[in-house]
Design an enzyme around this catalytic site. Structure first.
Site, short mmCIF file in Angstrom:
data_model
loop_
_atom_site.label_atom_id
_atom_site.label_comp_id
_atom_site.label_asym_id
_atom_site.label_seq_id
_atom_site.Cartn_x
_atom_site.Cartn_y
_atom_site.Cartn_z
N GLY A 1 2.48 2.13 10.55
CA GLY A 1 3.40 3.26 10.35
C GLY A 1 4.10 3.71 11.62
O GLY A 1 4.71 4.78 11.65
N HIS B 1 -9.43 0.84 5.12
CA HIS B 1 -8.12 1.00 5.76
C HIS B 1 -8.25 1.94 6.96
O HIS B 1 -9.08 2.83 6.97
CB HIS B 1 -7.12 1.59 4.74
CG HIS B 1 -5.72 1.61 5.26
ND1 HIS B 1 -5.25 2.61 6.08
CD2 HIS B 1 -4.70 0.72 5.13
CE1 HIS B 1 -4.00 2.34 6.41
NE2 HIS B 1 -3.64 1.20 5.84
N GLU C 1 -6.69 4.41 7.96
CA GLU C 1 -6.61 5.86 7.72
C GLU C 1 -7.93 6.38 7.15
O GLU C 1 -8.31 7.53 7.41
CB GLU C 1 -5.41 6.17 6.81
CG GLU C 1 -4.11 6.05 7.61
CD GLU C 1 -2.98 5.32 6.88
OE1 GLU C 1 -2.94 5.33 5.65
OE2 GLU C 1 -2.13 4.72 7.59
N SER D 1 3.61 -2.27 10.25
CA SER D 1 5.06 -2.29 10.42
C SER D 1 5.70 -3.64 10.10
O SER D 1 6.62 -4.08 10.80
CB SER D 1 5.44 -1.81 11.83
OG SER D 1 4.96 -0.50 12.05
N GLY E 1 2.90 -1.35 4.22
CA GLY E 1 2.90 0.07 3.87
C GLY E 1 4.31 0.54 3.57
O GLY E 1 4.86 0.31 2.48
N GLY E 2 4.94 1.14 4.56
CA GLY E 2 6.26 1.77 4.39
C GLY E 2 7.30 0.89 3.71
O GLY E 2 8.01 1.34 2.80
N GLU F 1 -5.18 -5.26 10.82
CA GLU F 1 -4.14 -4.25 10.99
C GLU F 1 -4.41 -3.48 12.28
O GLU F 1 -5.22 -2.55 12.29
CB GLU F 1 -4.16 -3.27 9.82
CG GLU F 1 -3.91 -3.90 8.48
CD GLU F 1 -3.39 -2.88 7.46
OE1 GLU F 1 -2.24 -3.00 7.06
OE2 GLU F 1 -4.14 -1.95 7.13
N ASN G 1 0.87 -1.18 0.00
CA ASN G 1 0.00 0.00 0.00
C ASN G 1 0.91 1.23 0.00
O ASN G 1 1.51 1.55 1.01
CB ASN G 1 -0.88 -0.06 1.27
CG ASN G 1 -1.78 1.13 1.41
OD1 ASN G 1 -1.92 1.94 0.50
ND2 ASN G 1 -2.41 1.25 2.57
N TRP G 2 1.01 1.88 -1.16
CA TRP G 2 2.01 2.95 -1.31
C TRP G 2 1.56 4.29 -0.75
O TRP G 2 2.36 5.22 -0.64
CB TRP G 2 2.37 3.10 -2.79
CG TRP G 2 3.15 1.92 -3.34
CD1 TRP G 2 3.62 0.86 -2.62
CD2 TRP G 2 3.53 1.69 -4.69
NE1 TRP G 2 4.27 -0.01 -3.45
CE2 TRP G 2 4.24 0.47 -4.73
CE3 TRP G 2 3.35 2.41 -5.89
CZ2 TRP G 2 4.76 -0.05 -5.91
CZ3 TRP G 2 3.87 1.87 -7.06
CH2 TRP G 2 4.57 0.66 -7.06
N LYS G 3 0.28 4.45 -0.49
CA LYS G 3 -0.27 5.69 0.10
C LYS G 3 0.16 6.93 -0.68
O LYS G 3 0.34 6.87 -1.89
CB LYS G 3 0.13 5.78 1.58
CG LYS G 3 -0.24 4.50 2.34
CD LYS G 3 -0.07 4.61 3.82
CE LYS G 3 -0.34 3.26 4.46
NZ LYS G 3 -0.21 3.25 5.89
P1 PGA Z 1 2.94 0.07 7.55
O1 PGA Z 1 1.48 0.28 6.93
O2 PGA Z 1 3.47 -1.23 6.97
O3 PGA Z 1 3.73 1.27 7.09
O4 PGA Z 1 2.78 0.01 9.02
C1 PGA Z 1 0.57 -0.78 6.82
C2 PGA Z 1 -0.69 -0.31 6.15
O5 PGA Z 1 -1.05 0.86 6.26
O6 PGA Z 1 -1.37 -1.12 5.51
#
Ligand code: PGA
Length: 259
Positions: free
Chosen positions: A176, A98, A100, A216, A237-238, A170, A9-11
């Site tokens: 993050g 998600h 966010e 993470s 994500g990251g 999650e 997930n590149w956001k």
């Molecule tokens: P992260 O993000 O790996 O940076 O913690 C996970 C996600 O938002 O799906």
């Protein structure tokens, strides 16, 4: 060996040229190490770069996913993107609910359910994200929260559609933040999710539904997390923004380092 599903997930972290370059490098790295036989891999760039990334992925085994979708098929909905538009640019997957979107944008379980039903009826493969806030875990509310998100998110979803749905557990406090759930915390939550799926549908559906862990995930913790009985992959994500880290997660998660 069970096949894993790893999605990145590149956001809001790239521009069009870095998104295209990252997709190309990932595709080359997967091909070089023949990783497609061990894992289904997808990348979910921002919608505005879906076409760029689709072109960069042409001929590769990496699937394309979007980070969100609207529930109406077409019409006057300024700023929104429909399931048909996602399919038009080559999306197979779409992330829905998600953390966010739930906690920053304020999406409700009901809205998430509408999006999920729209994605399924359009033939997309949604990844439904669920997970508790830190204060909810501290108040021993983890199971109550994820059960509510699951039951309300899956209203009106038919058994037959479940083969196309992935759940991503999650924990919000791990996204993050560099803090990861322990392998035991992840396993417990995933087993709980499977139990709820068995209750809503049946044991067969519960067994076959892929449940990803997210929060993470890194090459250093992927083996332990994805070695758990009920963890079927990762939503990253990251670490999906760096080819070596993302590939390291795929290899560690599929236990390829020991082969
Ligand atoms: P992260 O993000 O790996 O940076 O913690 C996970 C996600 O938002 O799906």
């Amino acid at each position: 060996m069970r096949k894993k599903f790893i999605a990145g997930n590149w956001k809001m972290n790239l521009d069009s040229s870095t998104a295209g370059a990252l997709a190309k490098s990932l595709a080359a790295a997967l091909k070089k190490d023949k990783l497609e036989s061990y894992a289904d891999v997808a990348v979910c760039p921002p919608s505005i770069y879906l076409t760029t990334v689709a072109a960069a992925l042409a001929g590769s085994s990496i699937a394309l996913g979007a980070q969100d979708v609207f529930y109406e098929k077409n019409g006057a909905f300024t700023g929104e993107i429909s399931t048909e538009m996602l399919k038009d640019v080559g999306c197979r997957y779409v992330i829905i609910g998600h953390s966010e979107r739930r906690h920053v944008i304020g999406e409700s379980d009901q809205l998430i359910n509408k999006k999920l039903c729209a994605a399924l009826s359009a033939g997309l493969e949604p990844i439904l994200c669920i997970g508790e806030l830190l204060e909810e875990r501290q108040a021993s509310q983890t199971e109550t929260v994820i059960e509510r998100q699951l039951r309300q998110g899956l209203v009106d979803v038919k058994k037959e559609a479940m083969a196309r749905l992935t759940i991503a557990y999650e924990p919000v406090w791990a996204i993050g933040t560099g803090k990861t759930a322990t392998a035991q915390q992840a396993q417990d939550a995933h087993a709980f999710v499977r139990g709820i799926l068995a209750d809503i549908f049946d044991d067969g559906i519960a067994r076959k539904t892929r449940i990803q862990y997210g929060g993470s995930v890194k090459p250093a913790n992927a083996a332990e997390l994805m070695g758990q009985k009920d963890v079927d992959g990762a939503l990253v994500g990251g670490a999906s923004l760096k080819v070596d880290d993302f590939v390291g997660i795929i290899k560690a998660g599929c236990d390829l380092e020991h082969k």
